[in-house]
Structure formats: C-alpha cells, structure tokens
Design a protein around this motif. Sequence first.
Motif: not given
Length: 159
Positions: A58-62
């Motif tokens: 899970x990746x966020x703030x890109x």
Amino acid sequence: EGKSKGYGYIHFSEAADADKAVTEVHDMCLDGQRVHVGHFERKEKKLQSLNETFTNVYVKHFDTTAEESNLLEYFEQFGKIKSHTISKVGNAGVMYINYETHEDAAQTVEQLNDTEPEGVVHAGRKLVVVRHQKKAEREHTKATERKEREQQYAKYSNL
C-alpha cells in the motif's frame, strides 16, 4: 437465529483425535460444500505469518500529477509487478501494488517507507509504503495497541 455462519470450532480432548480429523476430513465434501479442517491458530500467529509472505504493498502520499508510467517505472526497480491499482482523489493518491515475490514487496517497504524520493512524492511529505492489510486486520492491530497503551497508563494512574 438458527442460521449457520459456515464455520465452527471443535475442541478435542486428545491431540491425536484432532490430527485424525484434520487428515481425514480436510477437503471433504459435506452436503455439497468443500470443508476446510485445520488446527486453530491465534490471530497474532496468523498475522505474523502474513508479515513473512505478503506480496501486496500500500502506497500513499505520492505525487498525483506524476504520470502512471513514471510511477510504475519507479516501483519496478524493486521487483516485477504483477498488478497495480491507482486511485487519485484531488491531491490524495493511493496505490496498491502486487509484486510477484515477497522479497520484492518487503524490499520496497523497507527501502521506501518514510522517504522523500524526488518526483514521486509531494514536496514536504514523506512516502508511506507498508504491507497492505485488510480492514479487520488494521482494526485488530489498533485495538491491540490501544489495550497496550491503556495498560501502560494504568501503571501510572497515581501520578
């Protein structure tokens, strides 16, 4: 209410009887339903095994203005991606990446979480890259942490 939830727990008095039930009944069809029979595992042990085998990240703030192909190229340097999903809502972006191997996913989390790679993250923010967790798992983790905090505070209630 009289409706089956589709699962049950049986406590055997002898471990040998439990082993026999697992070997003889597992994957058997009963009333047209395939039955899974296995030894009980505590939730903490199951969660620990997930940490050792996960492939979903899970990746966020890109940076949501970045091209999808550029983002994929950046994350592919850590391993082959089987599939991905990107959700952009205004400035907020969330990405789910499924790597082919656990090692690639673990390396991505280890090397990218809490970093500020140029051209990938919004200025002044840090990238969040973690193992993807189901909602029930996140809630269990939060509840466990809350209980631990309450126990710590209880030690110092007289101060």
